[in-house]
Design an enzyme around this catalytic site. Structure first.
Site, short mmCIF file in Angstrom:
data_model
loop_
_atom_site.label_atom_id
_atom_site.label_comp_id
_atom_site.label_asym_id
_atom_site.label_seq_id
_atom_site.Cartn_x
_atom_site.Cartn_y
_atom_site.Cartn_z
N LEU A 103 -15.70 -4.22 -19.27
CA LEU A 103 -14.68 -3.67 -18.37
C LEU A 103 -15.19 -3.59 -16.93
O LEU A 103 -14.39 -3.56 -16.00
CB LEU A 103 -14.23 -2.29 -18.85
CG LEU A 103 -13.51 -2.27 -20.22
CD1 LEU A 103 -13.21 -0.83 -20.63
CD2 LEU A 103 -12.22 -3.09 -20.16
N HIS A 135 -24.19 -3.54 -26.92
CA HIS A 135 -23.65 -3.76 -25.57
C HIS A 135 -23.55 -2.41 -24.83
O HIS A 135 -23.97 -2.30 -23.67
CB HIS A 135 -22.27 -4.43 -25.68
CG HIS A 135 -21.58 -4.61 -24.36
ND1 HIS A 135 -21.30 -5.85 -23.82
CD2 HIS A 135 -21.09 -3.71 -23.46
CE1 HIS A 135 -20.69 -5.69 -22.66
NE2 HIS A 135 -20.55 -4.40 -22.42
N GLU A 136 -23.00 -1.41 -25.52
CA GLU A 136 -22.80 -0.10 -24.87
C GLU A 136 -24.14 0.59 -24.61
O GLU A 136 -24.32 1.22 -23.57
CB GLU A 136 -21.88 0.79 -25.70
CG GLU A 136 -20.46 0.25 -25.89
CD GLU A 136 -19.79 -0.15 -24.58
OE1 GLU A 136 -20.04 0.50 -23.56
OE2 GLU A 136 -19.02 -1.13 -24.59
NI NI Z 1 -19.66 -3.33 -20.85
#
Ligand code: NI
Length: 195
Positions: free
Chosen positions: A107, A148-149
């Site tokens: 995002l 990823h987070e």
């Molecule tokens: Ni990300």
């Protein structure tokens, strides 16, 4: 409240976030806002630094892929795939030798998607929003999303993990993004005119 999502080039995305010290009204409000923001932006994960909060905390929601996950898990939908989940002070220990390639997006980098190689199996440990501890093995999509987070909490972006050739090809686009040439259909920081 929907929070603006910090975009590529913002220094907070490059910092290692400190652990969450304890529960508070502010923390619970931040968690609610992060879940709302993730849903509005149609993301599967959102880390606190992406909304400008340097804390080891992220939210995920894999329910859009519930059918695939059910299949991956022998016809049973695990609890973690039922709506938004909150992971506080998470630890992710990857199983070496299980690396697979998968296309990722973020995002904080709208419209960018690249193949990233990561372990397919991890051991996951975290506190939920009630500060209850959880610890279990994860693989497939869940393992992908939590890695990823978790990277976001260490100042790492998925573009750091792509091949050197792809990275060079993206160089100019990333520089433009850092200069503010970026738009999305959800609020961004620094602010942009909505698409
Ligand atoms: Ni990300």
């Amino acid at each position: 409240m929907v929070l603006p999502i910090y975009t590529y080039g913002q220094p907070i995305l490059r910092q290692r976030a400190p652990e969450v010290g304890g529960d508070s009204l502010e923390l619970q409000r931040l968690i609610d806002d992060m879940i709302e923001t993730m849903h509005v932006a149609a993301g599967v994960g959102l880390a606190a630094p992406q909304v400008g909060e340097p804390l080891r905390l992220f939210v995920i929601d894999l329910s859009a892929s519930a059918e695939d996950i059910r299949e991956e898990n022998g016809g049973v939908l695990p609890d973690w795939a039922r709506g938004a989940q909150v992971l506080i002070n998470p630890e992710v220990v990857p199983e070496v030798g299980t690396e697979v390639s998968f296309e990722e997006g973020c995002l904080s980098m709208p419209d960018l998607r690249e193949d990233v190689l990561r372990p397919d199996v991890v051991h996951l440990k975290y506190l939920d929003r009630r500060f209850q501890p959880h610890s279990f093995g994860a693989q497939g999509y869940l393992a992908r999303v939590v890695q990823h987070e978790l990277d976001h909490l260490d100042g790492v972006l998925f573009t750091d993990r792509i091949s050197p050739i792809r990275k060079r090809l993206l160089q100019r686009r990333l520089r433009r993004m850092a200069d503010g040439d970026v738009e999305a259909d959800y609020p961004l920081f620094p602010p942009r005119a909505p698409r």
